[in-house]
Design an enzyme around this catalytic site. Structure first.
Site, mmCIF file in Angstrom:
data_model
loop_
_atom_site.group_PDB
_atom_site.id
_atom_site.type_symbol
_atom_site.label_atom_id
_atom_site.label_comp_id
_atom_site.label_asym_id
_atom_site.label_seq_id
_atom_site.Cartn_x
_atom_site.Cartn_y
_atom_site.Cartn_z
ATOM 1 N N THR A 1 0.839 -1.203 0.000
ATOM 2 C CA THR A 1 0.000 0.000 0.000
ATOM 3 C C THR A 1 0.873 1.252 0.000
ATOM 4 O OG1 THR A 1 -0.238 -0.209 2.376
ATOM 5 C CG2 THR A 1 -2.063 -0.995 1.050
ATOM 6 N N PHE B 1 -6.027 -5.739 -0.273
ATOM 7 C CA PHE B 1 -7.241 -6.503 -0.604
ATOM 8 C C PHE B 1 -8.304 -6.408 0.482
ATOM 9 C CE2 PHE B 1 -4.929 -9.728 -3.483
ATOM 10 C CZ PHE B 1 -4.905 -8.774 -4.472
ATOM 11 N N GLN C 1 2.949 -12.680 0.871
ATOM 12 C CA GLN C 1 1.584 -12.964 0.442
ATOM 13 C C GLN C 1 1.246 -12.146 -0.803
ATOM 14 O OE1 GLN C 1 0.211 -11.615 4.555
ATOM 15 N NE2 GLN C 1 -1.413 -13.034 3.997
ATOM 16 N N ILE D 1 1.289 -10.397 -4.571
ATOM 17 C CA ILE D 1 1.360 -10.933 -5.937
ATOM 18 C C ILE D 1 1.715 -9.822 -6.915
ATOM 19 C CG2 ILE D 1 -0.218 -12.878 -5.599
ATOM 20 C CD1 ILE D 1 -2.450 -10.995 -6.696
ATOM 21 N N HIS E 1 1.203 -17.049 -2.177
ATOM 22 C CA HIS E 1 -0.082 -16.965 -2.889
ATOM 23 C C HIS E 1 0.129 -17.035 -4.401
ATOM 24 C CE1 HIS E 1 -2.394 -14.915 0.672
ATOM 25 N NE2 HIS E 1 -2.061 -16.169 0.921
ATOM 26 N N CYS F 1 -1.161 -22.527 -19.437
ATOM 27 C CA CYS F 1 -2.429 -22.999 -20.004
ATOM 28 C C CYS F 1 -3.042 -24.041 -19.077
ATOM 29 C CB CYS F 1 -2.197 -23.601 -21.391
ATOM 30 S SG CYS F 1 -3.739 -24.197 -22.150
ATOM 31 N N CYS G 1 -2.780 -19.392 -25.301
ATOM 32 C CA CYS G 1 -1.948 -20.570 -25.502
ATOM 33 C C CYS G 1 -1.624 -20.722 -26.990
ATOM 34 C CB CYS G 1 -2.699 -21.806 -25.006
ATOM 35 S SG CYS G 1 -1.811 -23.343 -25.313
ATOM 36 N N THR H 1 1.211 -7.320 7.638
ATOM 37 C CA THR H 1 0.163 -8.344 7.571
ATOM 38 C C THR H 1 -0.472 -8.478 8.942
ATOM 39 O OG1 THR H 1 -0.309 -10.715 7.341
ATOM 40 C CG2 THR H 1 1.976 -10.122 7.798
ATOM 41 N N SER H 2 -1.775 -8.647 8.961
ATOM 42 C CA SER H 2 -2.492 -8.786 10.226
ATOM 43 C C SER H 2 -2.611 -10.241 10.659
ATOM 44 C CB SER H 2 -3.887 -8.157 10.116
ATOM 45 O OG SER H 2 -3.751 -6.775 9.859
HETATM 46 ZN ZN LIG Z 1 -3.324 -24.748 -24.348
#
Ligand SMILES: [Zn+2]
Length: 253
Positions: free
Chosen positions: A31, A38, A104, A106, A122, A130, A155, A196-197
C-alpha cells in the site's frame, strides 16, 4: 522521535545479530507503493465484483474479466515503484542480513526492488500457463505487453486464455512455496512480520514455526495481530520504521 529512534536502532541491532533473519510481508508493504490492500479499509474486496477477479470458476467462464480488473494493479508494474520497505529488505539481503523473504503479495514489487530470494505463498503472475496444455509457459513481461495492447495472452497450442500462476479462490496454494516458507520459518532465529495482520493462512501460521523453535518475532503492522503479545518488538508504522532503518543502513556503510 528520540525514543522511536532508539527502538529502531534496537531493531537494527537484532537484525545484525541474527543468524538467520527471515521476513514475512503482506499487503501493508504494497500500500506504500499505491497498491490497494485486498482486505483493508479501501480494499479491493469491498468492491462488489472483487472476489470474482480471483475466482477460478469465474476465470474459466470469462477470463477477460480478470485481465480487465487486474490490469492496473498487476500489469502496470512499470508505473509502480518499490517502497522504502521493498528497498530496505533488498539491501538487507544484499548485505547478508536477510536470508529469505516470504510474501503474500502478488505484485512483484519485492523483485522489482531487488530482492532475490522471494517465496510467494499466494503464487505469482511471473508465470502464465495454459489450464489445458502441460508445459505451456509465458513470462510476466510478455503477458503484460499483450494485456497492455488490449488483447489476452493465449496458448500457442490451443488458443485458450492463459492463467497467471496466482493462487485463485478454489485452487490450492503452491506446495513448493509453502514448504520453502515453513523451512525458512523453522530455521529462522528472527522473523520480521511486516504489513500483515496474520488473519489468513498460510501467513497466520508461518511465524509460529519460528516461535516454536525458540526464534524471536518482530511485528510492524498498523492493526493488531494475534501474536502481538509474543513479539519482542512491535511497531505500528512501516514507513517510519523503514525510513529509520534506511538511515541506519546508509550510516553503517
Ligand atoms: Zn493450451
Amino acid at each position: 522521535m528520540g525514543a522511536m529512534n532508539e527502538e529502531i536502532e534496537n531493531l537494527f541491532g537484532r537484525i545484525k545479530k541474527a543468524r538467520h533473519c527471515v521476513a514475512l510481508t503482506g499487503a501493508g508493504v504494497s500500500t506504500l507503493s499505491g497498491i490497494r490492500d485486498f482486505r483493508g479499509k479501501n480494499g479491493l474486496y469491498n468492491d462488489l465484483d472483487a472476489e470474482k477477479i480471483f475466482d477460478i470458476d469465474y476465470f474459466e467462464e470469462d477470463p477477460s474479466f480478470y485481465y480487465r480488473a487486474a490490469r492496473s494493479f498487476i500489469y502496470d508494474l512499470d508505473e509502480k515503484e518499490p517502497s522504502v520497505v521493498h528497498l530496505v529488505l533488498a539491501a538487507l539481503e544484499q548485505r547478508g542480513l536477510l536470508k529469505a523473504l516470504i510474501t503474500q503479495n502478488i505484485d512483484l514489487l519485492h523483485q522489482k526492488g531487488g530482492s532475490q530470494r522471494v517465496i510467494e505463498v499466494h503464487g505469482s503472475p511471473k508465470v502464465h500457463y495454459c489450464l489445458r496444455c502441460a508445459g505451456v509457459r509465458m513470462g510476466f513481461d510478455e503477458a503484460a505487453a499483450i494485456v497492455h495492447s488490449g488483447a489476452l495472452p493465449r496458448c500457442p497450442r490451443c488458443n485458450r486464455v492463459l492463467k497467471p500462476a496466482i493462487t485463485f479462490f478454489g485452487e490450492s496454494l503452491p506446495a513448493d512455496a509453502l514448504r520453502d516458507a515453513s523451512d525458512e520459518a523453522q530455521n529462522a532465529d528472527l522473523m520480521l512480520v511486516l504489513g500483515t495482520s496474520l488473519t489468513v493462512n498460510p501467513a497466520a501460521s508461518i511465524p509460529n514455526y519460528t516461535l516454536r523453535n525458540g526464534g524471536e518475532v518482530i511485528i510492524v503492522n498498523n492493526m493488531p495481530t494475534y501474536l502481538d503479545s509474543r513479539a519482542v518488538q512491535h511497531f505500528d508504522d512501516l514507513g517510519d520504521v523503514f525510513e529509520g532503518l534506511w538511515d541506519l543502513l546508509v550510516d553503517s556503510e
